[in-house]
Design an enzyme around this catalytic site. Structure first.
Site: not given
Length: 550
Positions: A186, A368
């Site tokens: 993250e 991502d």
């Protein structure tokens, strides 16, 4: 020379092996394989064949590495592809509109190409191909914490080290070398100082994460742009629009995102690259970025039986029933236009940086991986098109490692604030009223693991149970559970998974104490141990002693 472009793709899924199928569980893995992971390899191979070295950096999290090489999942993935092809063929029989049938045929061709590549070209071993591409210098593969744990909220420094230790060992097992870079889960970072921790804000002094990274030999990591260039954080991930979250605080300016900075530790320096805001928003945002183009495939409208997507976005204001059939040739035109625009954007960023500083900059586009192909169906084609447009522009693709090896003339040292790429730029996504209850269980398990690991090495049976307890703790620590609880996009699946791993850990830790007290295990306890070992057979190389090493 205008400068450098470094594309970094973060491949990650939580552990889903034998943990549900549709709509939540193994289906996530199969969709990512079919629409992102295999097509990404196909795209890189296309560039290599064209004489272009993309130098893409790919992070494959350790827990995903283990699943990508799992025989059970690979066998089921092949069945998944065959089933998809069969369902698409039934859709061809069902639908008669000419334009819709063209879209259906296109998707059939796509899945057939993916299956052929997976079975014939990659021999059902995509990690083997990633490894070869790295050895040949076309990509760099980096890693992450074992199960993508949210490191700044773990209770014990030893728990942080254990996540990193397992990550390094898993990477070495598959790539026969040590990783140079890490994708912090993250992009969550905390510096040395007093850490405020969940669930109720207790405090503890902790060293900054860079100390642990340096200790394990990592040379660089990534952060979100607002932690360096200041300002307010803009969420680029497609969070639910009705999600209420704290407004991002205004951050002070610390440095530029087009150069690496360094953090000093007792184990050596660690470099940090910041994700560039302009290229992040342009690629990620469905509202004002490329993926929202009306000619691109609509993610949310699916055919009722097959679950396939044959329609285009058309207009965001239209209901799903009014979306028009997908037109691949029109989407390709937009891919080329968007690739041209992106290259121009990068050129402008590099030119402005050079004018301001006199330096040759590096633009880091970190995303991502599953955005490309799965969420944004045309994303892989767009990446390939970008790389094909780079020659003769003065922009050179580069990996962070190569940049550090060849192009750092001056080391700029920095002290970073804490933050992440979550909503509001802080820790809220993983610590809020919806999910804060999980942290009490996580921290309790971490403390218990520290105690039972002292018994490691006493007997084969003890070692076996302690290793499995460590696996369950790793899986319990996955940041995915808190994330999915916050977004609400997976129903009660993350709650169920979290509670399962907590229960398994507690069962195993009780077994450890029973064995240590000289008691014999009952048959039902041995059967349960075997069941857990078969379900959660991830990470063959574990070192429980890390919880008690100094």
């Amino acid at each position: 020379m205008k400068g450098f472009l470094s594309i970094v793709l973060h491949m990650h899924l939580p552990y889903v092996r034998k943990a549900g199928e549709w709509p939540f569980g193994e289906t996530w893995f199969f969709e990512a394989m079919a629409e992102t992971y295999v097509p990404l390899l196909m795209g890189v191979d296309e560039l290599v064949k064209a004489g272009i070295n993309p130098k893409i950096t790919v992070n494959i999290t350790p827990v995903l590495l283990e699943q990508l090489t799992d025989d059970y999942l690979n066998h089921k993935f092949e069945e998944y592809l065959e089933n998809k092809l069969s369902l698409i063929e039934k859709d061809l029989e069902k639908y008669h509109d000419k334009n819709l049938r063209n879209a259906i045929k296109y998707m059939h061709d796509f899945y057939q190409k993916v299956k052929n590549a997976y079975v014939e070209r990659y021999k059902r071993d995509i990690i083997g191909r990633f490894k070869q591409l790295q050895e040949d210098g076309y990509i760099e593969v980096i890693t992450s914490a074992a199960t993508h744990a949210y490191l700044p909220l773990l209770s014990e420094e030893k728990a942080i080290k254990a996540q990193l230790d397992t990550g390094v060992k898993t990477y070495r097992k598959f790539f026969d070398r040590k990783p140079r870079g890490i994708w912090l889960p993250e992009m969550a970072y905390r510096p040395t100082g007093v850490w405020v921790l969940p669930p109720d804000g207790w405090k503890a002094y902790r060293r900054g994460l860079e100390y642990f990274l340096a200790q394990y030999g990592y040379e660089y990591f990534f952060i979100e742009y607002h932690m360096l260039e200041g300002g307010k954080h803009v969420a680029t991930y497609p969070f639910p629009s009705d999600l209420k979250y704290p407004i991002s605080e205004e951050r002070k300016y610390i440095g530029e995102t087009l150069r690496p900075y360094f953090l000093s530790t007792d184990y050596g320096d660690v470099a940090v690259f910041a994700r560039n805001k302009a290229v992040s928003v342009q690629v990620w945002s469905a509202d004002w970025g490329y993926p929202g183009d009306y000619w691109y495939r609509e993610f949310h409208r699916v055919a009722p039986e097959s679950g396939m997507k044959y329609w285009r976005i058309t207009d965001k204001s239209l209901p799903m029933s009014e979306k028009m059939p997908y037109e691949p040739h029109k989407a390709t035109e937009r891919v080329l236009a968007h690739a041209e625009h992106f290259v121009g954007l990068v050129k402008g960023l590099l030119a402005n940086f050079s004018k301001k500083t006199g330096e040759t900059g590096i633009v880091v586009g970190a995303y991502d991986a599953e955005l490309f192909g799965h969420w944004w169906f045309e994303g892989i084609d767009w990446l390939v098109a970008v790389y094909k447009k780079l020659p003769n522009t003065g922009i050179s693709p580069i990996t962070p490692s190569e940049y550090l090896d060849k192009h750092v003339e001056v080391k700029y040292y920095v002290k970073l604030p804490e933050g992440s790429w979550g909503l509001g730029g802080g820790h809220w996504t993983w610590w809020n009223d919806v999910n804060k209850w999980t942290w009490r269980d996580v921290h309790k398990a971490e403390r218990k693991m520290k105690r039972i690991s002292k018994l490691y090495g006493k007997s084969d049976l003890l070692d076996r149970v302690i290793r499995q307890a460590m696996r369950e703790l790793h899986l319990l620590e996955s940041s995915d559970w808190q994330f999915l609880m916050t977004t609400g996009t997976a129903g009660d699946y993350p709650i169920k998974r979290f509670k399962e791993h907590a229960a398994r850990f507690n069962f195993l830790s009780d077994l450890v104490l029973k064995i240590a007290n000289g008691e014999s295990l009952e048959n039902k306890e041995i059967d349960e141990l075997r069941k857990i070992e078969e379900l959660d057979n991830v990470f063959s190389d574990l070192n429980p002693r890390v919880y008690n090493e100094h």
